[in-house]
Design an enzyme around this catalytic site. Structure first.
Site, PDB file in Angstrom:
ATOM      1  N   GLU A   1      26.988  21.128  12.225  1.00  0.00           N
ATOM      2  CA  GLU A   1      25.810  21.980  12.153  1.00  0.00           C
ATOM      3  C   GLU A   1      26.101  23.429  11.776  1.00  0.00           C
ATOM      4  O   GLU A   1      25.965  24.357  12.588  1.00  0.00           O
ATOM      5  CB  GLU A   1      25.028  21.925  13.472  1.00  0.00           C
ATOM      6  CG  GLU A   1      24.557  20.518  13.815  1.00  0.00           C
ATOM      7  CD  GLU A   1      23.603  20.453  14.989  1.00  0.00           C
ATOM      8  OE1 GLU A   1      22.993  19.400  15.192  1.00  0.00           O
ATOM      9  OE2 GLU A   1      23.451  21.466  15.706  1.00  0.00           O
TER      10      GLU A   1
ATOM     11  N   GLU B   1      23.516  12.487  14.685  1.00  0.00           N
ATOM     12  CA  GLU B   1      22.883  12.807  15.970  1.00  0.00           C
ATOM     13  C   GLU B   1      21.398  12.561  15.847  1.00  0.00           C
ATOM     14  O   GLU B   1      20.772  12.931  14.856  1.00  0.00           O
ATOM     15  CB  GLU B   1      23.087  14.271  16.392  1.00  0.00           C
ATOM     16  CG  GLU B   1      24.453  14.626  16.895  1.00  0.00           C
ATOM     17  CD  GLU B   1      24.548  16.082  17.348  1.00  0.00           C
ATOM     18  OE1 GLU B   1      23.507  16.642  17.768  1.00  0.00           O
ATOM     19  OE2 GLU B   1      25.634  16.650  17.273  1.00  0.00           O
TER      20      GLU B   1
END
Length: 437
Positions: free
Chosen positions: A168, A351
Site C-alpha cells: 500500500e 487484502e
C-alpha cells in the site's frame, strides 16, 4: 456458510489469509530495532487509547498455533510480512541473527504444514534510524531498501512462493506524509510528494535486487478504491478525477506504465523530486503479478470556498465497524478496470475484509466475504485474470491508529490471555475450502 463452491474458482485458485509483522508479532527485544510505529504509537494522541504493538498477538512466540489455524482452515497460503527492523535493526548494516532465526522457523513451519509463503518486504514498519535520515523523503532509501531486499532473497528466497516489495504505497506516502494519520505523521506537501515518488522508486530498485539474487514471482501490493463523484455536476466529476488520480492512477500508472497522471504532477510540480522522470524506467520494472487490497469506495465532491479543492463525503451504503461502506461491486469494477486498462499480468486480491464488533458469531462478516468472493467470480467472468484471494485478517490485531479498537480477524484474540477462538467467518472458509463436492 458461503453460497458457492470452491470448484467455482478452479483448481489453481489460491485462497489465503493475510497479516502484517507489526500488527501481530510483538516480540520486541530479541535484537529487534525500533520502528517508526514504536515511536508514533508512543506519542500521545496518535493512536486510539495510546495502544502500541509492544505485545500485539505475540505471534513471535505463538506462531505454531497460528500456522495450525491456517492449515486447519484449509487455506493454501499465508501472506505475511518481514519486519525490516527485526532483520536489520539499524536499517542498514549489521544483521540480527535472532530475527533471521525467527523467520527461518516461521517459513519452515509453513512448509511443514503445506502452506505457501507469500511474503511482503515492507508493511509500514520502517526502522527509526532510517527515519532519522529522512525516511521515505530521502532518495537514498531506494538503496537501503534494495540492500534489505537482497538480504531477504539470499536468506529466505528459496522458500518463498511469491514476494511483494511494498504494501500500500498510498498509505506509506500520502496517508502518512500529507494527511498525517499514520507514522511518521507528517502533514507536509513536499514531504508527501517526495515520499510518493521515492516509495515507487524503492519498489523498482528492490525488484532489481530481488531478481539479481534469483528471487522469483515478484509483485507489489496496491490499495485501490472505487472512486465515484458525488453528483454529475462538472465540478464534482473533476473532483472525482483528482481523487482517483491521487488514490489509484498515480500508483497504477507509475508501476505499470512508467507514467504519473498529469493532474497530479501539475499539482505537485513545485514539490516532486528534481528530475524524477529519469527514475520512471526503474519505477515500472516488469512484474510477475499485482496485488490489490480493496475495502471500500471513495465519493468526491468539489470543495467549499476557502477549503480544500476536493473533499470526500460519506455514502449511504451499509458500513463496517470502522465506518467504511460495504460495496462489493467496487471490487469487481476495479479488477476489470486494472486488467483492461493497465496490465494482463495475474491479479491477486491480497487484502479484503471488514471490521466488526467483538464476538465469535459474525454473520455480517460471513455475508461480506460471500459477496466479495462473488464479486471476484463476476470479474473473472468479465475477463480479469484473478489467481487468488487473501482474507484480511487471520487474527484480530493491532489496527494501526485505531489500536486494538477494531477487529478484522477470522479468529478472535483475547489480548489479555492471547487465547485464539475461531469465528463463524473462519468456519465458513473452513467449510468452503474442505468441501470438494
Amino acid at each position: 456458510m458461503f453460497s458457492f463452491d470452491r470448484r467455482d474458482f478452479g483448481p489453481d485458485f489460491t485462497f489465503g489469509v493475510a497479516t502484517a509483522a507489526y500488527q501481530i508479532e510483538g516480540g520486541q527485544g530479541h535484537g529487534r530495532g525500533q520502528s517508526i510505529w514504536d515511536t508514533f504509537s508512543a506519542t500521545p494522541g496518535n493512536v486510539h487509547n495510546g495502544d502500541t504493538g509492544l505485545q500485539a498477538c505475540n505471534h513471535y512466540e505463538l506462531w505454531p498455533q497460528d500456522l495450525d489455524l491456517i492449515r486447519d482452515g484449509g487455506f493454501d497460503a499465508y501472506r505475511f510480512s518481514f519486519a525490516w527492523p527485526r532483520l536489520i535493526p539499524e536499517g542498514t548494516g549489521a544483521v540480527n541473527q535472532e530475527g533471521v532465526d525467527f523467520y527461518d522457523r516461521l517459513l519452515d513451519g509453513m512448509l511443514e504444514r503445506g502452506i505457501k509463503p507469500y511474503a511482503t518486504l515492507y508493511h509500514w514498519d520502517l526502522p527509526s534510524t532510517l527515519q532519522d535520515r529522512g525516511g521515505w523523503m530521502n532518495r537514498d532509501i531506494a538503496h537501503w531498501f534494495g540492500d534489505y531486499a537482497t538480504l531477504v532473497a539470499d536468506k529466505f528466497g528459496d522458500r518463498l512462493a511469491a514476494t511483494a516489495t511494498i504494501n500500500e504505497p498510498w498509505c506509506v506516502a500520502f496517508l502518512s506524509h500529507y494527511l498525517g494519520i499514520h507514522a511518521p505523521g507528517y502533514r507536509d506537501l513536499r514531504a508527501a510528494a517526495h515520499a510518493m515518488h521515492h516509495v515507487l522508486f524503492a519498489h523498482g530498485t528492490a525488484i532489481d535486487a530481488l531478481r539479481a539474487s534469483g528471487a522469483k514471482n515478484l509483485g507489489i501490493v496496491l490499495n485501490l478504491e472505487k472512486s465515484e463523484p458525488f453528483s454529475d455536476k462538472p465540478e464534482d466529476m473533476q473532483a472525482c478525477d483528482m481523487g482517483d488520480a491521487l488514490f489509484n492512477r498515480f500508483y497504477l500508472g507509475g508501476v505499470l506504465k512508467g507514467q504519473y497522471p498529469e493532474v497530479v504532477t501539475n499539482w505537485l510540480a513545485d514539490y516532486l523530486p528534481e528530475n524524477y522522470q529519469a527514475d520512471m524506467e526503474v519505477v515500472s520494472r516488469p512484474l510477475d503479478w499485482l496485488g490489490i487490497n480493496y475495502y471500500t469506495r471513495g465519493i468526491y465532491k468539489a470543495g467549499e470556498a476557502g477549503g480544500p479543492a476536493i473533499q470526500q463525503v460519506k455514502g449511504d451504503l451499509e458500513k463496517t465497524d470502522i465506518g467504511w461502506e460495504i460495496y462489493p461491486k467496487g471490487l469487481s469494477d476495479l479488477l476489470v478496470r486494472v486488467s483492461s486498462e493497465y496490465t494482463k499480468i495475474p491479479l491477486y486480491v491480497t487484502e479484503n475484509g471488514m471490521a466488526e464488533v467483538e464476538g465469535d458469531d459474525d454473520p455480517r462478516r460471513v455475508q461480506y466475504y460471500d459477496d466479495h468472493l462473488k464479486a471476484v467470480l463476476a470479474a473473472r467472468e468479465l475477463g480479469a485474470d484473478i489467481r487468488g484471494y487473501f482474507a484480511w485478517s487471520l487474527l484480530d490485531n493491532y489496527e494501526w491508529a485505531e489500536g486494538y479498537n477494531k477487529r478484522f480477524g477470522l479468529v478472535h484474540v483475547d489480548y489479555e490471555t492471547q487465547k485464539r477462538t475461531p469465528k463463524a467467518s473462519y468456519r465458513s472458509f473452513q467449510g468452503l475450502l474442505h468441501n470438494t463436492r
